[in-house]
Design a protein around this motif. Structure first.
Motif, PDB file in Angstrom:
ATOM      1  N   MET A 148      54.125 128.365 184.340  1.00 55.09           N
ATOM      2  CA  MET A 148      53.612 127.981 183.017  1.00 55.09           C
ATOM      3  C   MET A 148      52.562 126.888 183.145  1.00 55.09           C
ATOM      4  O   MET A 148      51.523 126.931 182.483  1.00 55.09           O
ATOM      5  CB  MET A 148      54.750 127.525 182.104  1.00 55.09           C
ATOM      6  CG  MET A 148      54.279 127.117 180.714  1.00 55.09           C
ATOM      7  SD  MET A 148      53.453 128.447 179.820  1.00 55.09           S
ATOM      8  CE  MET A 148      54.793 129.064 178.855  1.00 55.09           C
ATOM      9  N   HIS A 156      63.182 137.235 180.748  1.00 55.93           N
ATOM     10  CA  HIS A 156      63.494 135.891 180.291  1.00 55.93           C
ATOM     11  C   HIS A 156      62.521 135.581 179.155  1.00 55.93           C
ATOM     12  O   HIS A 156      61.333 135.909 179.251  1.00 55.93           O
ATOM     13  CB  HIS A 156      63.301 134.926 181.464  1.00 55.93           C
ATOM     14  CG  HIS A 156      63.776 133.544 181.199  1.00 55.93           C
ATOM     15  ND1 HIS A 156      63.089 132.676 180.386  1.00 55.93           N
ATOM     16  CD2 HIS A 156      64.868 132.876 181.644  1.00 55.93           C
ATOM     17  CE1 HIS A 156      63.735 131.525 180.346  1.00 55.93           C
ATOM     18  NE2 HIS A 156      64.824 131.621 181.102  1.00 55.93           N
ATOM     19  N   ARG A 170      64.364 128.332 186.895  1.00 60.85           N
ATOM     20  CA  ARG A 170      63.620 127.477 185.957  1.00 60.85           C
ATOM     21  C   ARG A 170      62.443 126.749 186.598  1.00 60.85           C
ATOM     22  O   ARG A 170      61.354 126.717 186.007  1.00 60.85           O
ATOM     23  CB  ARG A 170      64.578 126.489 185.292  1.00 60.85           C
ATOM     24  CG  ARG A 170      63.940 125.535 184.301  1.00 60.85           C
ATOM     25  CD  ARG A 170      63.290 126.256 183.163  1.00 60.85           C
ATOM     26  NE  ARG A 170      64.278 126.932 182.367  1.00 60.85           N
ATOM     27  CZ  ARG A 170      64.133 127.196 181.091  1.00 60.85           C
ATOM     28  NH1 ARG A 170      63.052 126.812 180.457  1.00 60.85           N
ATOM     29  NH2 ARG A 170      65.052 127.852 180.445  1.00 60.85           N
ATOM     30  N   LEU A 195      59.611 129.130 186.912  1.00 62.63           N
ATOM     31  CA  LEU A 195      59.094 129.418 185.572  1.00 62.63           C
ATOM     32  C   LEU A 195      58.197 128.290 185.084  1.00 62.63           C
ATOM     33  O   LEU A 195      57.079 128.526 184.596  1.00 62.63           O
ATOM     34  CB  LEU A 195      60.287 129.606 184.629  1.00 62.63           C
ATOM     35  CG  LEU A 195      60.068 130.191 183.265  1.00 62.63           C
ATOM     36  CD1 LEU A 195      59.648 131.644 183.375  1.00 62.63           C
ATOM     37  CD2 LEU A 195      61.357 130.090 182.468  1.00 62.63           C
ATOM     38  N   ASP A 196      58.659 127.066 185.252  1.00 61.18           N
ATOM     39  CA  ASP A 196      57.875 125.900 184.824  1.00 61.18           C
ATOM     40  C   ASP A 196      56.565 125.782 185.601  1.00 61.18           C
ATOM     41  O   ASP A 196      55.517 125.480 185.023  1.00 61.18           O
ATOM     42  CB  ASP A 196      58.699 124.619 184.977  1.00 61.18           C
ATOM     43  CG  ASP A 196      59.875 124.551 184.016  1.00 61.18           C
ATOM     44  OD1 ASP A 196      59.888 125.297 183.009  1.00 61.18           O
ATOM     45  OD2 ASP A 196      60.799 123.762 184.280  1.00 61.18           O
ATOM     46  N   LYS A 249      56.433 135.109 177.361  1.00 64.38           N
ATOM     47  CA  LYS A 249      55.295 134.322 176.873  1.00 64.38           C
ATOM     48  C   LYS A 249      54.274 134.074 177.982  1.00 64.38           C
ATOM     49  O   LYS A 249      53.067 134.141 177.755  1.00 64.38           O
ATOM     50  CB  LYS A 249      55.784 133.010 176.280  1.00 64.38           C
ATOM     51  CG  LYS A 249      56.525 133.184 174.975  1.00 64.38           C
ATOM     52  CD  LYS A 249      57.036 131.870 174.466  1.00 64.38           C
ATOM     53  CE  LYS A 249      57.779 131.935 173.172  1.00 64.38           C
ATOM     54  NZ  LYS A 249      58.448 133.111 172.774  1.00 64.38           N
ATOM     55  N   LEU A 307      60.902 132.977 178.135  1.00 64.62           N
ATOM     56  CA  LEU A 307      59.693 132.238 178.512  1.00 64.62           C
ATOM     57  C   LEU A 307      58.797 133.055 179.432  1.00 64.62           C
ATOM     58  O   LEU A 307      57.573 132.913 179.398  1.00 64.62           O
ATOM     59  CB  LEU A 307      60.055 130.907 179.169  1.00 64.62           C
ATOM     60  CG  LEU A 307      60.658 129.859 178.234  1.00 64.62           C
ATOM     61  CD1 LEU A 307      61.042 128.608 179.005  1.00 64.62           C
ATOM     62  CD2 LEU A 307      59.699 129.524 177.115  1.00 64.62           C
TER      63      LEU A 307
END
Length: 126
Positions: free
Chosen positions: A84, A14, A77, A80-81, A19, A16
């Protein structure tokens, strides 16, 4: 200074997640901060844990690939958030010599890699 986690992957990541991996501490950094006497599961085990956890989180998949992709992304998501946010909240190494936050971020990212593998596997099911 954070040492980036740099690893080539055999699957497509993915955007993101790529990163996040570059910003996340790697195993060497975490072991350095925690000390070599600390038992830290191997990356493969952490990723397998994330894989299994994601499969348990996701219920019945939609039939069409478009709907399935949206469904899986909606479940992926938040993970992922959260990863991060963990990475961005990491203090400078000198400020957090205990390494606890770095270990949590490292584990979260490894779990996230496994979750993404699970999502891709689930997406490709027929």
């Amino acid at each position: 200074m954070r040492l980036p986690f740099i690893a080539r992957s055999s699957h497509v990541l993915h955007p993101l997640l790529e990163k996040i991996i570059l910003l996340a501490p790697d195993r060497t950094c975490v072991v350095f901060l925690l000390g070599s006497d600390v038992s830290l599961p191997e990356e493969e085990q952490l990723q397998q844990n994330g894989y299994e956890l994601f499969q348990m989180m996701v219920g019945d998949l939609p039939i069409t690939y478009h709907e399935r992709g949206n469904y899986l992304e909606a479940h992926f998501r938040p993970l992922l958030d959260a990863a991060m946010e963990m990475i961005m909240a990491l203090p400078d190494i000198s400020a957090d010599a205990s390494g606890k936050h770095y270990a949590q971020a490292y584990i979260a990212v490894q779990n996230l890699i496994g979750a993404q593998k699970a999502a891709m596997s689930m997406y490709c099911r027929t």
